[in-house]
Every structure is written in C-alpha cells, then in structure tokens.
Write a protein that holds these residues in place. Structure first.
Motif, PDB file in Angstrom:
ATOM      1  N   UNK A   1       0.627  -1.204  -0.036  1.00 47.61           N
ATOM      2  CA  UNK A   1      -0.056   0.002   0.127  1.00 47.61           C
ATOM      3  C   UNK A   1       0.997   1.041   0.081  1.00 47.61           C
ATOM      4  N   UNK A   2       2.154   1.299   0.826  1.00 49.72           N
ATOM      5  CA  UNK A   2       2.967   2.606   0.845  1.00 49.72           C
ATOM      6  C   UNK A   2       3.523   2.475  -0.385  1.00 49.72           C
ATOM      7  N   UNK A   3       4.132   1.381  -1.040  1.00 45.63           N
ATOM      8  CA  UNK A   3       4.752   1.506  -2.209  1.00 45.63           C
ATOM      9  C   UNK A   3       3.840   2.037  -3.285  1.00 45.63           C
ATOM     10  N   UNK A   4       2.673   1.664  -3.223  1.00 53.09           N
ATOM     11  CA  UNK A   4       1.773   2.328  -4.267  1.00 53.09           C
ATOM     12  C   UNK A   4       1.523   3.600  -4.278  1.00 53.09           C
ATOM     13  N   UNK A   5       1.496   4.419  -2.931  1.00 52.78           N
ATOM     14  CA  UNK A   5       1.532   5.743  -2.741  1.00 52.78           C
ATOM     15  C   UNK A   5       2.898   6.292  -3.288  1.00 52.78           C
ATOM     16  N   UNK A   6       3.734   5.817  -2.845  1.00 52.09           N
ATOM     17  CA  UNK A   6       5.045   6.264  -3.315  1.00 52.09           C
ATOM     18  C   UNK A   6       5.253   6.258  -4.749  1.00 52.09           C
ATOM     19  N   UNK A   7       4.703   5.278  -5.485  1.00 54.43           N
ATOM     20  CA  UNK A   7       5.030   5.481  -6.997  1.00 54.43           C
ATOM     21  C   UNK A   7       4.060   6.329  -7.443  1.00 54.43           C
ATOM     22  N   UNK A   8       2.800   6.476  -6.715  1.00 52.09           N
ATOM     23  CA  UNK A   8       1.920   7.618  -7.471  1.00 52.09           C
ATOM     24  C   UNK A   8       2.226   8.872  -7.344  1.00 52.09           C
ATOM     25  N   UNK A   9       2.961   9.335  -6.125  1.00 54.14           N
ATOM     26  CA  UNK A   9       3.553  10.502  -5.740  1.00 54.14           C
ATOM     27  C   UNK A   9       4.951  10.751  -6.967  1.00 54.14           C
ATOM     28  N   UNK A  10       5.807   9.805  -7.280  1.00 58.52           N
ATOM     29  CA  UNK A  10       6.778   9.875  -8.167  1.00 58.52           C
ATOM     30  C   UNK A  10       6.043  10.176  -9.716  1.00 58.52           C
ATOM     31  N   UNK A  11       4.925   9.495  -9.872  1.00 58.95           N
ATOM     32  CA  UNK A  11       4.481   9.571 -11.323  1.00 58.95           C
ATOM     33  C   UNK A  11       3.946  11.042 -11.608  1.00 58.95           C
ATOM     34  N   UNK A  12       3.371  11.457 -10.589  1.00 53.00           N
ATOM     35  CA  UNK A  12       2.628  13.029 -10.933  1.00 53.00           C
ATOM     36  C   UNK A  12       3.584  14.227 -10.354  1.00 53.00           C
ATOM     37  N   UNK A  13       4.903  13.721  -9.881  1.00 53.00           N
ATOM     38  CA  UNK A  13       5.865  14.733  -9.499  1.00 53.00           C
ATOM     39  C   UNK A  13       5.083  15.519  -8.473  1.00 53.00           C
TER      40      UNK A  13
END
Length: 189
Positions: A93-105
C-alpha cells in the motif's frame, strides 16, 4: 522512545490529516471553484493532509526518541518526497502511494501556492494560465484522484496506529501523563 507518547504524537498528526481532508471535501463539494486561488488552497489542503499522514507514519516507525524523530521531520520541512525518503515501510500500500507521488511529481506543487500571488505565478506560462494549471488543479478528476490517494494514505497510516482503548479512571497514571506532557512541550524547543 515512549510508546504511548509516540502513538499520541502520531495520532495528533493523523487528526490534522483527517481535518484537512474533511475541509477539502466540504469546500470542493460546496463550490464551483472557478478562481485559481481557491483551487490552489484546495490543493494545499490535500498536500497538508499527505504531509501529516507521512509525519505520523515516521513517528510510528521510529525507534529514536521523540526529539530526534521530531527534528528529523522538521528537516524535511514541507517536502513530501523528502518525508517519503525517510520512511522504511515496504508494504504494498505504501509503495503504491510512493509510486503515485513519483508519477505525478507531487513535489512540484508547493504549499506556497496557497497564496494568491504565488499560485497565479506558479501556474502561468508566458503570462497566461498554462497546461500545468489545466491538467492539474483545474481538472476535477486530477484533484479528486489526489484526494483519494491522500485518503488511502491516511487509512494506511491509521491501520498502523494502536487501536483506541478505553481506560478506567482509576487506571490512569497521572505521573506518566504529566511526564508525557512535559516531553511534548520539550520536543518543539
């Protein structure tokens, strides 16, 4: 680190996170928000919610004393990606959030955009509102997606916190309460 105090501090941050989400929800649903400053303030509410959830998670994971943990958080300021980099969690769950943050800068968006002048300058290209504005905070789908991700993050961090328990008045240790209050006061000094 005092476990009870660590949980309390995390709870304070989570309460703030929930308050920002509630305000966003109320304002977003009640108004059309055609003004850039209002939309910027909505974005900032979500950013603050995310920031508070991350700070709560840092406190929940920390093995350091409260002052050290607080100072580590303080050094990150309002930089979401910097806060994320201090978190050890490897849950999906946290890694998904972390990836989301990276994708949208997400770190491109500053809490400073809550001020009208800064928001107008930030979202303008060659003097007119640019794609950054229309593809993000002017796009209800984008901002609602960000809001949903902030809610997921808060729920995730909330699940890491010890459940609320009722304590009999006779079981309360007043000396411990007073000591924890003193430690809380000392943290921000």
């Amino acid at each position: 680190m005092n476990e009870k105090l660590r949980q309390d501090i995390a709870g304070f941050f989570l309460q703030d996170s929930g308050d920002y989400l509630a305000r966003f929800s109320m304002l977003f649903n009640e108004n059309g928000f055609t003004h850039i400053g209002d939309r910027s303030k909505l974005l900032v509410d979500i950013l603050f919610s995310i920031e508070c959830s991350l700070k709560a998670l840092i406190f929940l994971e920390s093995q350091d004393d409260e002052k050290t943990t607080y100072n580590r958080i303080k050094k990150c300021s309002h930089r979401i990606e910097k806060l994320i980099s201090t978190i050890q969690s490897v849950d999906a769950e946290f890694l998904n959030f972390k990836n989301f943050v990276s994708q949208i800068s997400l770190d491109e968006y500053s809490i400073c955009s809550r001020y009208s002048l800064e928001s107008n300058i930030y979202f303008r290209e060659n003097g007119v509102l640019g794609n950054r504005y229309y593809s993000t905070i002017a796009n209800p789908n984008w901002i609602e997606t960000l809001y949903e991700e902030a809610k997921k993050l808060k729920r995730y961090v909330d699940s890491k916190k010890a459940p609320f328990s009722v304590i009999c008045l006779s079981d309360i240790d007043l000396n411990e309460l007073l000591e924890n209050q003193k430690r809380l006061s000392d943290i921000a000094k």
